[in-house]
Design an enzyme around this catalytic site. Structure first.
Site, PDB file in Angstrom:
ATOM      1  N   LYS A 160     -16.798  15.911 -37.554  1.00 46.31           N
ATOM      2  CA  LYS A 160     -15.923  14.230 -36.818  1.00 46.31           C
ATOM      3  C   LYS A 160     -16.490  13.646 -36.542  1.00 46.31           C
ATOM      4  O   LYS A 160     -15.307  13.297 -34.965  1.00 46.31           O
ATOM      5  CB  LYS A 160     -14.235  14.435 -37.346  1.00 46.31           C
ATOM      6  CG  LYS A 160     -13.759  13.254 -37.842  1.00 46.31           C
ATOM      7  CD  LYS A 160     -11.957  13.481 -37.638  1.00 46.31           C
ATOM      8  CE  LYS A 160     -11.096  12.026 -38.057  1.00 46.31           C
ATOM      9  NZ  LYS A 160     -12.010  11.194 -38.985  1.00 46.31           N
TER      10      LYS A 160
HETATM   11  N1  PMP Z   1     -13.910  10.292 -44.899  1.00 48.09           N
HETATM   12  C1  PMP Z   1     -14.133  10.256 -43.518  1.00 48.09           C
HETATM   13  C2  PMP Z   1     -15.393   9.361 -43.329  1.00 48.09           C
HETATM   14  C3  PMP Z   1     -12.566   9.679 -42.473  1.00 48.09           C
HETATM   15  O1  PMP Z   1     -12.426   9.416 -41.458  1.00 48.09           O
HETATM   16  C4  PMP Z   1     -11.326  10.688 -43.563  1.00 48.09           C
HETATM   17  C5  PMP Z   1     -10.280   9.809 -42.320  1.00 48.09           C
HETATM   18  N2  PMP Z   1     -10.136  11.714 -41.076  1.00 48.09           N
HETATM   19  C6  PMP Z   1     -11.593  11.497 -44.442  1.00 48.09           C
HETATM   20  C7  PMP Z   1     -12.648  11.836 -45.201  1.00 48.09           C
HETATM   21  C8  PMP Z   1     -10.625  11.791 -44.804  1.00 48.09           C
HETATM   22  O2  PMP Z   1      -9.996  12.829 -44.145  1.00 48.09           O
HETATM   23  P1  PMP Z   1      -8.737  14.222 -44.150  1.00 48.09           P
HETATM   24  O3  PMP Z   1      -8.225  13.697 -44.795  1.00 48.09           O
HETATM   25  O4  PMP Z   1      -8.737  14.734 -43.465  1.00 48.09           O
HETATM   26  O5  PMP Z   1      -7.568  12.882 -42.858  1.00 48.09           O
END
Ligand code: PMP
Length: 297
Positions: A160
């Site tokens: 991330k």
């Molecule tokens: N994809 C992207 C590009 C994101 O920024 C997020 C948010 N973190 C997600 C998917 C969903 O991830 P999560 O459910 O872990 O928040």
């Protein structure tokens, strides 16, 4: 949104490299590697009733994201977990959003940054809904982005990492400028990938289909929703989805920590109803985060 206080002008406390500092003093130098070369990783988390949902998973993902970018966060997952709660307490956050970030500092200013200090900050603020209540009610409108999620041998797609959001901001801005709420991104092969900050699910004939996360984030909310659906006896199929699935889908929703479960009413020119599967997953997700909070109390 225009009347919101800018983020650098707010009051409160931010955890910065091991201690709480005044919100407006949480600064970094302009010659920071994280700013110039995007060597930064972050998390987005929500607290419900004072408890951060899946805090351990988020904490471990932050460390993993940094490992993938080749740097080590100088605090343990446990220390940063405690720090999150200190920040929430210092800012009176019960239901809110938590943003930890780690980045390379200023010792070396060039592509190479082997010796740079790794900094960590954690902020928290109240943040009720990612999309407006009206948009959630009718189902959000997704434009189709011209940008494609890169292949795992083109970018560190499992991290991330801040740099991966460059094409997300471009996609979301273009979508908003043309009357949409967000954008759906395809991947380098032409398969459906995700929205700019959330994963995507499509309902077809009572089953849920969601793209295999092989070049984008396997979201914590995505995994939670898969588990909740299976608990209900709803079949969930992870596979490659393409444009024909976008046309065929009966219902579409996106999932993410910020977006939670948000119905989609439109992708490009394809309309969807906010149907029973979407409503069920929205309700189940809210029940799950509240249950986790009650159990932690
Ligand atoms: N994809 C992207 C590009 C994101 O920024 C997020 C948010 N973190 C997600 C998917 C969903 O991830 P999560 O459910 O872990 O928040």
């Amino acid at each position: 949104m225009a009347d919101l206080v800018p983020f650098d002008a707010r009051e409160g406390k931010i955890w910065y490299d091991g201690k709480l500092v005044d919100w407006q003093d949480a600064k970094l130098h302009v010659l920071s590697h994280g700013l110039h070369y995007a060597s930064a990783v972050f998390e987005g988390e929500r607290s419900y009733g004072g408890h951060i949902f899946k805090v351990r998973e988020h904490g471990e993902r932050l460390h993993r994201s940094a490992d993938i970018l080749g740097f080590r966060i100088p605090y343990s997952v446990e220390t940063l977990e405690k720090a999150r709660y200190e920040v929430m307490k210092a800012n009176d956050i019960v239901d809110g959003y938590i943003r930890p970030i780690a980045w390379r500092g200023s010792e070396m200013m060039g592509v190479s940054a082997q010796k740079n200090t790794i900094h960590v900050a954690i902020a928290a603020w109240p943040w009720p809904s990612y999309f407006s209540p009206e948009a959630r009610q009718r189902g959000i409108k997704l434009a189709i982005s011209e940008w494609r999620r890169p292949s795992p041998d083109t970018a560190p797609t499992k991290s991330k990492a801040a740099g991966l959001y460059m094409i997300c901001t471009l996609s979301k801005h273009k979508a908003e400028q043309t009357g949409f709420d967000d954008a759906l991104m395809y991947d380098h092969r032409g398969y459906v990938a995700e929205a700019t900050g959330a994963n995507v699910f499509m309902a077809q004939e009572g089953k849920l289909h969601t793209p295999t996360p092989d070049c984008f984030l396997d979201g914590i909310t995505r995994r939670t929703v898969i588990e909740l659906a299976r608990r209900r006896g709803i079949e969930v199929i992870e596979r490659h989805l393409d444009e024909s699935d976008v046309v065929k889908a009966d219902e579409v929703f996106i999932t993410g920590t910020a977006a939670e479960v948000t119905p989609v009413g439109l992708i490009g020119e394809n309309h969807y109803q906010v149907g029973s599967l979407t409503n069920r997953m929205m309700d189940d997700y809210q029940a799950e985060v509240r249950k986790a909070s009650a159990q932690a109390a």
